[in-house]
Write an enzyme that holds these catalytic residues in place. Sequence first.
Site, mmCIF file in Angstrom:
data_model
loop_
_atom_site.group_PDB
_atom_site.id
_atom_site.type_symbol
_atom_site.label_atom_id
_atom_site.label_comp_id
_atom_site.label_asym_id
_atom_site.label_seq_id
_atom_site.Cartn_x
_atom_site.Cartn_y
_atom_site.Cartn_z
ATOM 1 N N GLN A 341 0.663 -1.224 -0.057
ATOM 2 C CA GLN A 341 -0.038 -0.068 -0.067
ATOM 3 C C GLN A 341 0.850 1.270 -0.020
ATOM 4 O OE1 GLN A 341 -3.234 -0.284 -0.455
ATOM 5 N NE2 GLN A 341 -3.976 1.906 -0.363
ATOM 6 N N GLY A 345 0.587 2.312 -6.557
ATOM 7 C CA GLY A 345 0.338 1.569 -7.860
ATOM 8 C C GLY A 345 1.642 0.790 -8.241
ATOM 9 N N GLU A 368 2.893 -25.777 6.002
ATOM 10 C CA GLU A 368 3.139 -26.497 7.548
ATOM 11 C C GLU A 368 2.028 -26.311 8.667
ATOM 12 O OE1 GLU A 368 5.646 -27.876 7.303
ATOM 13 O OE2 GLU A 368 6.955 -26.862 5.964
#
Length: 389
Positions: A341, A345, A368
Amino acid sequence: MSAQSAGIFLTEDRLAIRDMAREFAMREVLPRANELDPVQGEIPMDLRAQMSELGFFGILIPEEHGGLGLGLSEYAVVVEELSRAWMSVASLIARGQQFTAGFDAAQRERYLPAMARGEFLSAFALSEAEAGSDVANLSCRATPDGDGWRITGQKMWCTFADGADYLQVFARTGPVDPAHRSRGVTCFLMPKERGSLPDGVTGTPVRKIGYHGWKTWELAFDDAWAEEVVGELGKGFRVAMGDLDTARIHTAARAIGLARGALEDSITYAGQRVQFGRPIGENQAIRFTIADMATQIEASRALMYQVCAAVDAGQPSPVQASMVKLVASEMAERVTSEGLQIHGGAGYTTDFPVERYWRDARLTKIFEGTSEIQMRIISDALLGRPDSR
């Protein structure tokens, strides 16, 4: 990393190991990851050779068998550093030292020295279409044939099946006991040529969204030959579960490395990306996000150090291993998402490694033992198992 945690856990020797692994990861591994992961290229053989020279495949292997004879603490330190660059490389070193539960003295003498050199690496063929978290629900079967066994059935999620030197295959050798379904499963060691599948085994690569650098396979066994058993006949489930504590701590270290990569890259990006006339790192929203990311990483690492120290002191705790795996993997998904974030972009392109950290972090919540499996283990320990009626 806080001065307190460095002073208590990171001894002079561990600091030296960490710094060596960090220098190698950033100089050799990260550039290869940035080049190869976006095109789903495979981990180069020369990189594996360098890892062997540094002893990474033998950290947990005793010195008498050619390894470094170190503990889980040193192992976790190295894994975090490698994962910060490329999680697949951090995962590769497990293939020579994490899948030896059940080896008898003769097998340890025969195989561990080669494993420590990175010359006898494994692929784990356990899961099936109906046996994921329910690992005892195996249908792959082995039938006696002279001095060996013929294995028939399907396996899923077998990473490194082509590149490994042997497959560790779990197949049913006894009847299904509805009350104890894990009984009657045997572990077989199936040597093979590196770069191919064994005779009688065919496979299709799984189309993954991450964990690139090596292939993950769906395998079909059609009277494939195996003659060497790992552990006791019919007690292969113990072998499968034998390394789980180490595997879960290994995953925690991988998750922390991924999160750290996202944090460090985000700090750099926030200082370089200018919007509205100033670097975005001057905005309080970005600063607070980075502060929170760093705090979550430090908290997960502190728990990992605690669990590693307990194991190395001879006080293993499967519940704590589940806790650190749960905490670190959930943290890694959040932190890498925040890092993406911050990149905006640009983070949603393959031009920046943060999207790789994000994709790979998502997997740490699944393999796992899923996060839900870890919570079941923890809650059962605290509350007792629920009534099965």
